[in-house]
Design a protein around this motif. Structure first.
Motif, PDB file in Angstrom:
ATOM      1  N   HIS A  78       0.832  -1.197   0.000  1.00 19.14           N
ATOM      2  CA  HIS A  78       0.000   0.000   0.000  1.00 19.14           C
ATOM      3  C   HIS A  78       0.872   1.254   0.000  1.00 19.14           C
ATOM      4  N   GLU A 136      -5.573  -6.351   3.393  1.00 18.12           N
ATOM      5  CA  GLU A 136      -6.025  -5.918   2.067  1.00 18.12           C
ATOM      6  C   GLU A 136      -6.378  -4.430   2.034  1.00 18.12           C
ATOM      7  N   LEU A 137      -6.469  -3.782   3.213  1.00 14.94           N
ATOM      8  CA  LEU A 137      -6.823  -2.363   3.278  1.00 14.94           C
ATOM      9  C   LEU A 137      -5.613  -1.530   3.684  1.00 14.94           C
ATOM     10  N   HIS A 188     -11.764   2.463  12.418  1.00 15.87           N
ATOM     11  CA  HIS A 188     -11.789   1.469  11.351  1.00 15.87           C
ATOM     12  C   HIS A 188     -13.220   0.990  11.087  1.00 15.87           C
ATOM     13  N   LEU A 192     -15.596   1.458   7.707  1.00 15.75           N
ATOM     14  CA  LEU A 192     -16.226   0.354   6.989  1.00 15.75           C
ATOM     15  C   LEU A 192     -17.719   0.581   6.776  1.00 15.75           C
TER      16      LEU A 192
END
Length: 316
Positions: A78, A136-137, A188, A192
């Protein structure tokens, strides 16, 4: 540093990653030029730090709150912009680096090893859930006003406890760090729940490609091999990567290899031949040509600069 000890501890991270040529006044946290000691915890700012930092891996976590300014951070696969009122997390699992820090960048940072927060009443399984956010984030959260105020106040309270060191201060600091982790996880969860436009198939493909590169760059070197893993043609993968990132797919593979080379040259005592072997180059000269293409200098010249910088830091 021994050949098998290339994860930086907290004190070495500060010396290599944050200490600049000239001592800067410290307005927050420890005085990193005189008070730094080896241990499981430190709270400090980036004042006097570099504008660009080489890739490193650490044996500790970092919670980094941006107070002002901006910069670009790469953590694992990332890459994202650090902006005011954001917080990001660095995990020991990831190679990370930064670049293009603005002159006014001010970061509040907490560095701690897992063992530090393990000495609380919180079960280890819960701690691991708080610390290991989904890979994945991107591990950055842009905070609303309430979240930013709560998290900033926790940083300030932790800093005061650690600096003044009253009775039971380490126990208090541990509990406050756990509270901070809960606040970050709240941010977080809130992120989401925000309505977002679903990522289209092209962006999902590019994200999957970059994740695969992060996992397999040492052994898989061609766009065709990654395309086969993703069940698409090499032409289609290349077109989507170019459209989404502006970079060629092969360049992204090579950049990841280069970052690993830079990391090994910067933090280990491996010889150039040993690094070339680790990165699966057929010869040292091939590796040197590859490295010079990205760095502008060959590996031996890079190591001379590293050794000069290390001597300067150690003499402070």
């Amino acid at each position: 540093m021994s050949k098998d000890a290339i994860r930086l501890d907290i004190s070495t991270t500060v010396k290599h990653y944050l200490a600049a040529d000239n001592n800067a006044p410290q307005g927050f946290g420890i005085e990193k030029y005189t008070d730094l000691q080896a241990g499981d915890f430190a709270i400090l700012s980036n004042e006097g730090g570099r504008h660009n930092g080489p890739p490193v891996k650490t044996d500790h976590f970092a919670l980094v709150l941006c107070m002002r300014g901006h910069g670009v951070k790469t953590i694992g696969h990332h890459t994202f912009e650090v902006t005011p009122q954001s917080i990001h997390i660095v995990s020991p699992r990831d190679l990370h680096s930064f670049e293009n820090a603005s002159d006014d960048l001010l970061l509040y940072m907490i560095l701690f090893r897992h063992e530090f927060v393990a000495h609380t009443f919180i079960k280890e399984q819960i701690l691991d859930q708080l610390l290991e956010l989904p890979p994945e984030l991107p591990p950055i959260y842009h905070l609303d006003e309430r979240e930013f105020t709560s998290i900033r106040d926790l940083f300030i309270k932790i800093e005061r406890e650690y600096r003044e060191a009253p009775a039971y201060f380490l126990q208090m600091v541990r509990l406050l760090v756990v509270e901070l982790l809960y606040e970050i996880n709240r941010a977080h969860e809130r992120a989401l729940q925000q309505p977002t436009k679903p990522a289209g198939r092209p962006l999902q493909l590019v994200a999957a490609f970059k994740k695969l590169v992060e996992a397999h760059f040492l052994t898989i070197r061609t766009v065709q091999q990654y395309a086969d893993l993703l069940h698409v043609s090499a032409k289609h993968l290349s077109e989507q990567v170019k459209h989404a990132t502006g970079e060629n797919a092969l360049t992204i593979i090579h950049q990841r290899i280069f970052r690993e080379a830079e990391y090994l040259l910067h933090t280990s005592d491996f010889s150039i031949k040993e690094i070339a072997d680790q990165l699966n180059f057929d010869t040292s000269s091939h590796f040197s040509r590859f490295f010079k293409h990205f760095a502008g200098v060959n590996p031996s010249e890079f190591m001379v600069k590293k050794d000069t910088g290390n001597r300067r830091i150690s003499n402070k």
